[in-house]
Design an enzyme around this catalytic site. Sequence first.
Site, PDB file in Angstrom:
ATOM      1  N   SER A 107       0.841  -1.204   0.000  1.00  0.00           N
ATOM      2  CA  SER A 107       0.000   0.000   0.000  1.00  0.00           C
ATOM      3  C   SER A 107       0.872   1.249   0.000  1.00  0.00           C
ATOM      4  O   SER A 107       1.860   1.333   0.729  1.00  0.00           O
ATOM      5  CB  SER A 107      -0.915   0.013   1.232  1.00  0.00           C
ATOM      6  OG  SER A 107      -0.171  -0.120   2.425  1.00  0.00           O
ATOM      7  N   LYS A 113       6.010  11.667  -0.637  1.00  0.00           N
ATOM      8  CA  LYS A 113       6.370  11.371   0.758  1.00  0.00           C
ATOM      9  C   LYS A 113       6.898   9.948   0.902  1.00  0.00           C
ATOM     10  O   LYS A 113       7.670   9.665   1.814  1.00  0.00           O
ATOM     11  CB  LYS A 113       5.148  11.580   1.666  1.00  0.00           C
ATOM     12  CG  LYS A 113       4.712  13.028   1.778  1.00  0.00           C
ATOM     13  CD  LYS A 113       3.519  13.154   2.723  1.00  0.00           C
ATOM     14  CE  LYS A 113       3.070  14.609   2.854  1.00  0.00           C
ATOM     15  NZ  LYS A 113       1.875  14.748   3.713  1.00  0.00           N
ATOM     16  N   GLU A 114       6.410   9.046   0.042  1.00  0.00           N
ATOM     17  CA  GLU A 114       6.872   7.658   0.035  1.00  0.00           C
ATOM     18  C   GLU A 114       7.566   7.433  -1.306  1.00  0.00           C
ATOM     19  O   GLU A 114       6.915   7.091  -2.301  1.00  0.00           O
ATOM     20  CB  GLU A 114       5.680   6.707   0.202  1.00  0.00           C
ATOM     21  CG  GLU A 114       4.938   6.911   1.507  1.00  0.00           C
ATOM     22  CD  GLU A 114       3.565   6.249   1.524  1.00  0.00           C
ATOM     23  OE1 GLU A 114       3.128   5.864   2.618  1.00  0.00           O
ATOM     24  OE2 GLU A 114       2.934   6.124   0.450  1.00  0.00           O
ATOM     25  N   ASP A 143      -3.322   4.679  -3.445  1.00  0.00           N
ATOM     26  CA  ASP A 143      -4.489   5.410  -2.970  1.00  0.00           C
ATOM     27  C   ASP A 143      -4.416   6.896  -3.308  1.00  0.00           C
ATOM     28  O   ASP A 143      -5.357   7.634  -3.013  1.00  0.00           O
ATOM     29  CB  ASP A 143      -4.649   5.228  -1.451  1.00  0.00           C
ATOM     30  CG  ASP A 143      -6.081   4.922  -1.064  1.00  0.00           C
ATOM     31  OD1 ASP A 143      -6.816   4.373  -1.905  1.00  0.00           O
ATOM     32  OD2 ASP A 143      -6.479   5.255   0.066  1.00  0.00           O
ATOM     33  N   LYS A 284      -9.403   5.617   4.438  1.00  0.00           N
ATOM     34  CA  LYS A 284      -7.940   5.643   4.392  1.00  0.00           C
ATOM     35  C   LYS A 284      -7.341   4.264   4.109  1.00  0.00           C
ATOM     36  O   LYS A 284      -7.781   3.556   3.218  1.00  0.00           O
ATOM     37  CB  LYS A 284      -7.398   6.259   5.690  1.00  0.00           C
ATOM     38  CG  LYS A 284      -7.868   7.692   5.893  1.00  0.00           C
ATOM     39  CD  LYS A 284      -7.296   8.319   7.137  1.00  0.00           C
ATOM     40  CE  LYS A 284      -7.796   9.758   7.277  1.00  0.00           C
ATOM     41  NZ  LYS A 284      -7.290  10.401   8.488  1.00  0.00           N
ATOM     42  N   LYS A 285      -6.330   3.872   4.882  1.00  0.00           N
ATOM     43  CA  LYS A 285      -5.601   2.636   4.574  1.00  0.00           C
ATOM     44  C   LYS A 285      -6.490   1.400   4.697  1.00  0.00           C
ATOM     45  O   LYS A 285      -6.399   0.468   3.880  1.00  0.00           O
ATOM     46  CB  LYS A 285      -4.384   2.492   5.495  1.00  0.00           C
ATOM     47  CG  LYS A 285      -3.566   1.230   5.213  1.00  0.00           C
ATOM     48  CD  LYS A 285      -2.414   1.063   6.180  1.00  0.00           C
ATOM     49  CE  LYS A 285      -1.684  -0.261   5.945  1.00  0.00           C
ATOM     50  NZ  LYS A 285      -0.571  -0.473   6.892  1.00  0.00           N
ATOM     51  N   ASP A 309       3.842  -2.673   4.189  1.00  0.00           N
ATOM     52  CA  ASP A 309       3.926  -1.253   3.876  1.00  0.00           C
ATOM     53  C   ASP A 309       4.908  -1.078   2.719  1.00  0.00           C
ATOM     54  O   ASP A 309       5.775  -1.935   2.478  1.00  0.00           O
ATOM     55  CB  ASP A 309       4.413  -0.466   5.096  1.00  0.00           C
ATOM     56  CG  ASP A 309       3.338  -0.374   6.176  1.00  0.00           C
ATOM     57  OD1 ASP A 309       2.160  -0.616   5.848  1.00  0.00           O
ATOM     58  OD2 ASP A 309       3.682  -0.072   7.331  1.00  0.00           O
ATOM     59  N   ASP A 538      -5.059  -1.801  12.497  1.00  0.00           N
ATOM     60  CA  ASP A 538      -4.408  -3.101  12.676  1.00  0.00           C
ATOM     61  C   ASP A 538      -4.817  -3.760  13.999  1.00  0.00           C
ATOM     62  O   ASP A 538      -5.165  -4.938  14.031  1.00  0.00           O
ATOM     63  CB  ASP A 538      -2.884  -2.952  12.567  1.00  0.00           C
ATOM     64  CG  ASP A 538      -2.359  -1.727  13.314  1.00  0.00           C
ATOM     65  OD1 ASP A 538      -3.127  -1.102  14.060  1.00  0.00           O
ATOM     66  OD2 ASP A 538      -1.174  -1.393  13.137  1.00  0.00           O
TER      67      ASP A 538
END
Length: 838
Positions: A107, A113-114, A143, A284-285, A309, A538
């Site tokens: 994801s 940022k990633e 996403d 969101k996630k 991740d 989680d």
Amino acid sequence: MDEARQPLSRKLPIPSSQINPYRMIIIIRLVVVGFFFHYRVMHPVNDAYALWLVSVICEIWFALSWILDQFPKWLPIDRETYLDRLSLRYEKEGQPSQLSPVDIFVSTVDPLKEPPLVTANTVLSILAVDYPVDKVSCYVSDDGAAMLTFEALSETSEFARKWVPFCKKFNIEPRAPEFYFAQKIDYLKDKVLPSFVKERRAMKREYEEFKVRINALVAKAQKVPEEGWTMQDGTPWPGNNVRDHPGMIQVFLGQSGGHDTDGNELPRLVYVSREKRPGFNHHKKAGAMNALVRVSAVLTNAPYLLNLDCDHYINNSKALRESMCFMMDPLLGKRVCYVQFPQRFDGIDKNDRYANRNTVFFDINMKGLDGIQGPIYVGTGCVFRRQALYGYDAPKTKKPPTRTCNCWPKWCCCGCCCGGRKKKKKTNNPKSELKKRNSRKADAGGHVPVCALEGIEEGIEGIESENVALMSEQKLEKKFGQSPVFVASTLLENGGTLKSASPASLLKEAIHVISCGYEDKTEWGKEVGWIYGSVTEDILTGFKMHCHGWRSIYCIPSRPAFKGSAPINLSDRLHQVLRWALGSIEIFLSRHCPLWYGYGGGLKWLERLSYINATVYPWTSIPLLAYCTLPAVCLLTGKFITPELSNVASLWFLSLFICIFATSILEMRWSGVGIDEWWRNEQFWVIGGVSAHLFAVFQGLLKVLAGVDTNFTVTSKAGDDEDFSELYAFKWTTLLIPPTTLLIINLIGVVAGISNAINNGYESWGPLFGKLFFAFWVIVHLYPFLKGLLGRQNRTPTIIIVWSILLASIFSLLWVRIDPFLAKSDGPVLEECGLDCN
């Protein structure tokens, strides 16, 4: 033992010479704590009653927190896997591999940022994993609907055609190229093929060219064109509006064209970006993960899922095999909902100033939970059983008939025992019967027919069979959504897809199940998939599975299975902890709070204690802040939280300190955690408690009770380009004010206390030592925070100094003016005149 029944793993209990003294000291500590509180409550400090009362309340809370944290560690275990047995049983020579397929989820949201290069390395490590290629499918969730991620994934799929055969030919570790080439080890060790050096040098050059291409894409993405991005064929990029775009699926490596340079098949690689529309809550996630669950069920439907991740690459290419030793174990596997691996990190300095490695949690708490009902789910590095994510209960263990029941006559047994069983079977008939019948179909043909649900009705016998099947179909659609293909896939316990359906029709169905309105009026996010309602989805997801009676497994291979990156500077670390704590507060204030949810299910009481601790711990910030303020108050007022100690009282205080140290030492002994790691964890417990956890409590209350969503902004100040330069980068955040203020007032208190002792002579030094010890306890725990605040060049932003000194000054002046903890006298003030009247 028959080979088919041989276990693929075994428990390794902690040696009794290590665990029994640990348990004994816990019991002794409980007794000592009882006597300690008896003394504290029965001996108030009359001239500083408020100080005494605050301290006792804080200490009682700390004791309760310790109990919640301690008792889930009562039964710690290690585990060992037998990879050779797994291969012997499921990979017989000359036959196709019988290992179960695995769908792997990655994801990502914002490629700025990633970094795409990080995501690319994770994907490459997945595609090169040591597992049958036809059993592996990688799904990347974007996403943010970023064209940069799409193009980077396209480049990655092309580079994988060269990278994967190189990894498998020379059996290299790790299989993420960035980290493989960065290793400072002898890369020739154990390598015997003469061509290795030449091919490695060529592959490193290929990877550097790949990096340049990715960097070029990133540079191009910095400036968005006014008309938006356009694809190579000239059509506009569908995701130009991040909040309003259709669902997108692109199969980069699939059944056609997915071959490496040696002509061997590659694992599937699928890009997924779910539909986004204004006015919908996309969750969101958790929402993105649920979309991947549905897409993968339609396209591949592997019975097991691994979620990672984007910055967690596979460090051990046999990680999937390690998890299958538990999931496919004939004795244990059927009741296992997930296998959790510990998180390990790259790029952390050796001192680990802010306890980023979290070693105490991963090597002590999680091992303890594994001996009860299994570890909690920590959000990444976890292999799931798909059926457990669908909200089904764990299969019941078959209990042999009791001796008493066997002694009854046959007519009694039929009238009582069998009658009860028959009634229960009738109640669960729709779901269980459908699953059984479709499992048999899957076993026979490996897939279900296109009209699977319609076909179910034909096989059910009885007068009301059609009505039962129709009602079951309606219940399944209400639970899983309006997709016959997806609903049919949920009934296949061993996985399998619609072989008779064309790839185009499956892709169309996959687009349908990621539409933003698909989850409306279904149980997605409530009972099915990743659970909504908290930023830490989680913990909530794992908790619901344990409430259904499943157990989880904690697997620690000798070579870490996965590695990721962690925020190593102070501000980023505090914001990470803030997010975790906020999620715990949201769960605590929801219907899923473990204090009152899930009774009557399969959750064991020690496991419940661990979940209660996971949701209650942020509240400890309030008594912790008060307790860390007390030393300064004592030093400024000249009062203390305890009266003058008698010999018996001193014994209880000394015994308590000895028990605390003994518990910690014995815990480190059986877990293998070093004293430096344990001490860093203790320090950051205080640092996080008086900053991030405190803000999380108030932010959570505002969010849940008042509907106000507050955010704490972070502004960066760049660091150097040296190793660990990010450690010294400073970012201003509101979270830094409370601990800075605590440091200053405690330092002011120490100076004031010592000055007062110097002025009042020798006798005042004795009572001062207890207060100074108390203050130094706070300062020593906040020392890493002080180092992070000062940075490498001992520079701190003026705003922090101004705010903290202002708060500390107001606080100090209030004590001087009000002096609330000194005893008040109604009579005249009597002073000694100095004359001898005798």
